[in-house]
Design a protein around this motif. Structure first.
Motif, PDB file in Angstrom:
ATOM      1  N   PHE A 250      22.428  82.086  76.669  1.00  0.00           N
ATOM      2  CA  PHE A 250      21.355  81.517  77.482  1.00  0.00           C
ATOM      3  C   PHE A 250      21.507  82.042  78.906  1.00  0.00           C
ATOM      4  O   PHE A 250      22.629  82.216  79.393  1.00  0.00           O
ATOM      5  N   ALA A 251      20.382  82.287  79.560  1.00  0.00           N
ATOM      6  CA  ALA A 251      20.428  82.797  80.928  1.00  0.00           C
ATOM      7  C   ALA A 251      19.243  82.289  81.729  1.00  0.00           C
ATOM      8  O   ALA A 251      18.287  81.737  81.187  1.00  0.00           O
ATOM      9  N   MET A 252      19.325  82.522  83.026  1.00  0.00           N
ATOM     10  CA  MET A 252      18.270  82.132  83.950  1.00  0.00           C
ATOM     11  C   MET A 252      17.764  83.373  84.677  1.00  0.00           C
ATOM     12  O   MET A 252      18.553  84.200  85.144  1.00  0.00           O
ATOM     13  N   TYR A 253      16.427  83.480  84.738  1.00  0.00           N
ATOM     14  CA  TYR A 253      15.771  84.592  85.431  1.00  0.00           C
ATOM     15  C   TYR A 253      14.701  84.049  86.364  1.00  0.00           C
ATOM     16  O   TYR A 253      14.100  83.002  86.107  1.00  0.00           O
ATOM     17  N   GLY A 254      14.436  84.802  87.431  1.00  0.00           N
ATOM     18  CA  GLY A 254      13.303  84.533  88.296  1.00  0.00           C
ATOM     19  C   GLY A 254      12.296  85.658  88.161  1.00  0.00           C
ATOM     20  O   GLY A 254      12.549  86.654  87.474  1.00  0.00           O
ATOM     21  N   PRO A 255      11.137  85.547  88.796  1.00  0.00           N
ATOM     22  CA  PRO A 255      10.169  86.649  88.775  1.00  0.00           C
ATOM     23  C   PRO A 255      10.715  87.863  89.518  1.00  0.00           C
ATOM     24  O   PRO A 255      11.644  87.744  90.330  1.00  0.00           O
ATOM     25  N   ALA A 256      10.156  89.034  89.238  1.00  0.00           N
ATOM     26  CA  ALA A 256      10.559  90.246  89.954  1.00  0.00           C
ATOM     27  C   ALA A 256      10.301  90.076  91.450  1.00  0.00           C
ATOM     28  O   ALA A 256       9.411  89.344  91.865  1.00  0.00           O
ATOM     29  N   GLY A 257      11.112  90.760  92.251  1.00  0.00           N
ATOM     30  CA  GLY A 257      10.900  90.736  93.687  1.00  0.00           C
ATOM     31  C   GLY A 257      11.608  89.619  94.418  1.00  0.00           C
ATOM     32  O   GLY A 257      11.406  89.440  95.623  1.00  0.00           O
ATOM     33  N   LEU A 258      12.438  88.863  93.707  1.00  0.00           N
ATOM     34  CA  LEU A 258      13.197  87.794  94.363  1.00  0.00           C
ATOM     35  C   LEU A 258      14.148  88.410  95.391  1.00  0.00           C
ATOM     36  O   LEU A 258      14.869  89.361  95.088  1.00  0.00           O
ATOM     37  N   LYS A 259      14.128  87.905  96.603  1.00  0.00           N
ATOM     38  CA  LYS A 259      15.002  88.436  97.636  1.00  0.00           C
ATOM     39  C   LYS A 259      16.466  88.245  97.236  1.00  0.00           C
ATOM     40  O   LYS A 259      16.819  87.207  96.674  1.00  0.00           O
ATOM     41  N   PRO A 260      17.330  89.232  97.509  1.00  0.00           N
ATOM     42  CA  PRO A 260      18.730  89.130  97.111  1.00  0.00           C
ATOM     43  C   PRO A 260      19.424  87.858  97.585  1.00  0.00           C
ATOM     44  O   PRO A 260      20.205  87.257  96.842  1.00  0.00           O
ATOM     45  N   GLU A 261      19.110  87.428  98.804  1.00  0.00           N
ATOM     46  CA  GLU A 261      19.773  86.225  99.319  1.00  0.00           C
ATOM     47  C   GLU A 261      19.328  84.970  98.573  1.00  0.00           C
ATOM     48  O   GLU A 261      20.113  84.038  98.353  1.00  0.00           O
ATOM     49  N   VAL A 262      18.053  84.937  98.160  1.00  0.00           N
ATOM     50  CA  VAL A 262      17.538  83.804  97.383  1.00  0.00           C
ATOM     51  C   VAL A 262      18.131  83.831  95.974  1.00  0.00           C
ATOM     52  O   VAL A 262      18.590  82.823  95.447  1.00  0.00           O
ATOM     53  N   ARG A 263      18.105  85.017  95.368  1.00  0.00           N
ATOM     54  CA  ARG A 263      18.697  85.198  94.034  1.00  0.00           C
ATOM     55  C   ARG A 263      20.161  84.768  94.031  1.00  0.00           C
ATOM     56  O   ARG A 263      20.603  84.023  93.146  1.00  0.00           O
ATOM     57  N   ASP A 264      20.917  85.214  95.023  1.00  0.00           N
ATOM     58  CA  ASP A 264      22.346  84.915  95.064  1.00  0.00           C
ATOM     59  C   ASP A 264      22.614  83.441  95.336  1.00  0.00           C
ATOM     60  O   ASP A 264      23.610  82.886  94.860  1.00  0.00           O
ATOM     61  N   MET A 265      21.719  82.807  96.095  1.00  0.00           N
ATOM     62  CA  MET A 265      21.867  81.372  96.348  1.00  0.00           C
ATOM     63  C   MET A 265      21.738  80.585  95.041  1.00  0.00           C
ATOM     64  O   MET A 265      22.550  79.704  94.736  1.00  0.00           O
ATOM     65  N   ILE A 266      20.707  80.916  94.241  1.00  0.00           N
ATOM     66  CA  ILE A 266      20.506  80.214  92.974  1.00  0.00           C
ATOM     67  C   ILE A 266      21.637  80.534  92.009  1.00  0.00           C
ATOM     68  O   ILE A 266      22.190  79.644  91.350  1.00  0.00           O
ATOM     69  N   SER A 267      22.016  81.809  91.939  1.00  0.00           N
ATOM     70  CA  SER A 267      23.100  82.223  91.045  1.00  0.00           C
ATOM     71  C   SER A 267      24.403  81.520  91.400  1.00  0.00           C
ATOM     72  O   SER A 267      25.138  81.062  90.517  1.00  0.00           O
ATOM     73  N   GLY A 268      24.691  81.434  92.696  1.00  0.00           N
ATOM     74  CA  GLY A 268      25.911  80.752  93.135  1.00  0.00           C
ATOM     75  C   GLY A 268      25.901  79.282  92.780  1.00  0.00           C
ATOM     76  O   GLY A 268      26.927  78.716  92.370  1.00  0.00           O
ATOM     77  N   ALA A 269      24.725  78.656  92.913  1.00  0.00           N
ATOM     78  CA  ALA A 269      24.605  77.235  92.560  1.00  0.00           C
ATOM     79  C   ALA A 269      24.814  77.028  91.066  1.00  0.00           C
ATOM     80  O   ALA A 269      25.471  76.068  90.639  1.00  0.00           O
ATOM     81  N   VAL A 270      24.253  77.939  90.246  1.00  0.00           N
ATOM     82  CA  VAL A 270      24.427  77.848  88.792  1.00  0.00           C
ATOM     83  C   VAL A 270      25.898  78.009  88.419  1.00  0.00           C
ATOM     84  O   VAL A 270      26.449  77.229  87.640  1.00  0.00           O
ATOM     85  N   ALA A 271      26.551  79.040  88.988  1.00  0.00           N
ATOM     86  CA  ALA A 271      27.965  79.285  88.679  1.00  0.00           C
ATOM     87  C   ALA A 271      28.832  78.097  89.086  1.00  0.00           C
ATOM     88  O   ALA A 271      29.731  77.686  88.338  1.00  0.00           O
ATOM     89  N   LYS A 272      28.542  77.539  90.258  1.00  0.00           N
ATOM     90  CA  LYS A 272      29.308  76.376  90.728  1.00  0.00           C
ATOM     91  C   LYS A 272      29.122  75.191  89.786  1.00  0.00           C
ATOM     92  O   LYS A 272      30.087  74.504  89.421  1.00  0.00           O
ATOM     93  N   ALA A 273      27.880  74.963  89.360  1.00  0.00           N
ATOM     94  CA  ALA A 273      27.595  73.844  88.461  1.00  0.00           C
ATOM     95  C   ALA A 273      28.290  74.020  87.120  1.00  0.00           C
ATOM     96  O   ALA A 273      28.897  73.083  86.584  1.00  0.00           O
ATOM     97  N   VAL A 274      28.218  75.239  86.561  1.00  0.00           N
ATOM     98  CA  VAL A 274      28.809  75.509  85.246  1.00  0.00           C
ATOM     99  C   VAL A 274      30.324  75.324  85.269  1.00  0.00           C
ATOM    100  O   VAL A 274      30.929  74.940  84.259  1.00  0.00           O
ATOM    101  N   ARG A 275      30.937  75.548  86.420  1.00  0.00           N
ATOM    102  CA  ARG A 275      32.394  75.464  86.512  1.00  0.00           C
ATOM    103  C   ARG A 275      32.908  74.077  86.876  1.00  0.00           C
ATOM    104  O   ARG A 275      34.117  73.857  86.903  1.00  0.00           O
ATOM    105  N   THR A 276      32.003  73.151  87.169  1.00  0.00           N
ATOM    106  CA  THR A 276      32.463  71.793  87.436  1.00  0.00           C
ATOM    107  C   THR A 276      33.008  71.188  86.148  1.00  0.00           C
ATOM    108  O   THR A 276      32.532  71.494  85.048  1.00  0.00           O
ATOM    109  N   THR A 277      33.995  70.346  86.296  1.00  0.00           N
ATOM    110  CA  THR A 277      34.656  69.758  85.123  1.00  0.00           C
ATOM    111  C   THR A 277      33.668  69.018  84.232  1.00  0.00           C
ATOM    112  O   THR A 277      33.683  69.167  83.006  1.00  0.00           O
TER     113      THR A 277
END
Length: 321
Positions: A250-277
């Motif tokens: 399973f994965a998460m995608y946004g529409p094309a053209g997402l700014k790198p800083e926005v993409r990385d913010m969402i990706s970082g939030a997902v990674a942080k959430a997935v790693r919580t106990t």
């Protein structure tokens, strides 16, 4: 002189209200997670787990179900969404790595039209027998199918989905002819299985684990290299003599053209959430192997699977309009 404390307070208040307030929740963006399958299915359940895990990083997180066409309706919606990071799609890997080889025409390009955000989790599938089948093992299932070729029916969440090709591949590996019956999601397929309208079902383990434990259906096998922790008593296909191992993600995608800083913010939030106990434990309990990848890692996984599935799908001869 007596008015000075009031004047000082007024000046202080004016200064405070003039300052930016980045910490306020309303300054966090909202997030809508679009799911291409009905409520109650594995994609929907995972999206709601992720919404709970992401709630502190966004002003609001909602899950919107847009079922149909094996997830293509949801993808088309997100493809057309503004590239502002407020609308994403959560989906299994099939529409991004299988559909380009399956459908003659797609109204989206799985690479050009989307921004990879994060691979959330890996998972495996199950072979499930319903009340109409009478099979208690893969051997019994195959014996019945071979005795009357084409009479054994299996349901999936949709034509061209990963479970569809799991069934095709299983039939080829086992030398049995099965008839595919597509549904709009795992929930409707479960209803048909319980009602005796189909004999078997191929789907993620989560979809039928509870029904299996309740004795309403029987999971005959899982498709991974190892047994699934949700149903540890169920052997793999390889343990039962069928030379087949198949997993997905399973994965998460946004529409094309997402700014790198926005993409990385969402990706970082997902990674942080997935790693919580707490969330990690829930994912494992549901039979998922938590990942929480970077956008680059998801893009690489997608590219590898696009290449990996091309040969097997062409070998089946399956082409859909």
């Amino acid at each position: 002189m007596q008015k000075r404390p009031f004047l000082a307070s007024a000046i202080a208040l004016a200064c405070v209200t003039a300052l930016p307030l980045p910490a306020l929740s309303q300054d966090k963006p909202p997030l809508k997670i679009v799911v291409g399958f009905p409520p109650g299915g594995s994609a929907d359940l995972l999206a709601r787990l992720m919404a709970e895990g992401l709630k502190n990083d966004f002003s609001s997180v909602i899950v919107e179900n847009k079922p149909g066409a094996g997830g293509r309706i949801a993808l088309s919606l997100v493809k057309r969404a503004p590239a502002d990071g407020q609308t994403v799609v959560l989906l299994p890997s099939g529409p991004m790595v299988l559909f380009p080889h399956v459908y003659k025409k797609l109204d989206y390009d799985p690479v050009a039209d989307f921004t990879p955000i994060s691979q959330i989790a890996h998972f495996q599938f199950s072979v499930v027998a319903g009340p109409a089948s009478g099979a208690k093992s893969v051997a019994e299932m195959l014996a019945k199918a071979k005795a009357a070729p084409g009479s054994a029916t299996y349901g999936t969440p949709g034509a061209g989905t990963l479970p569809h090709f799991m069934g095709v591949m299983f039939g080829q590996k086992a030398g049995a002819e099965l008839t595919h019956v597509p549904f709009q999601g795992g929930g409707p397929a479960n209803t048909a299985l319980l009602g005796g309208h189909i004999h078997y079902k191929f789907d993620v383990v989560t979809e039928t684990a509870e029904l299996h434990r309740a004795g309403k259906v029987r999971i005959l096998a899982v498709t991974g290299a190892q047994r699934d922790p949700q149903v540890p008593e169920v052997p793999t296909l390889k343990e039962q003599g069928v030379d087949m191992v198949a997993t997905a993600w399973f994965a998460m995608y946004g529409p094309a053209g997402l700014k790198p800083e926005v993409r990385d913010m969402i990706s970082g939030a997902v990674a942080k959430a997935v790693r919580t106990t707490a969330l990690r434990a829930k994912l494992i309990e549901q039979g998922y192997e938590p990942v929480g990848s970077t956008p680059a890692e998801l893009a690489a996984a997608q590219a590898a699977d696009l290449k990996r599935w091309e040969g097997p799908i062409k070998a089946t001869g399956v082409q859909l309009d």
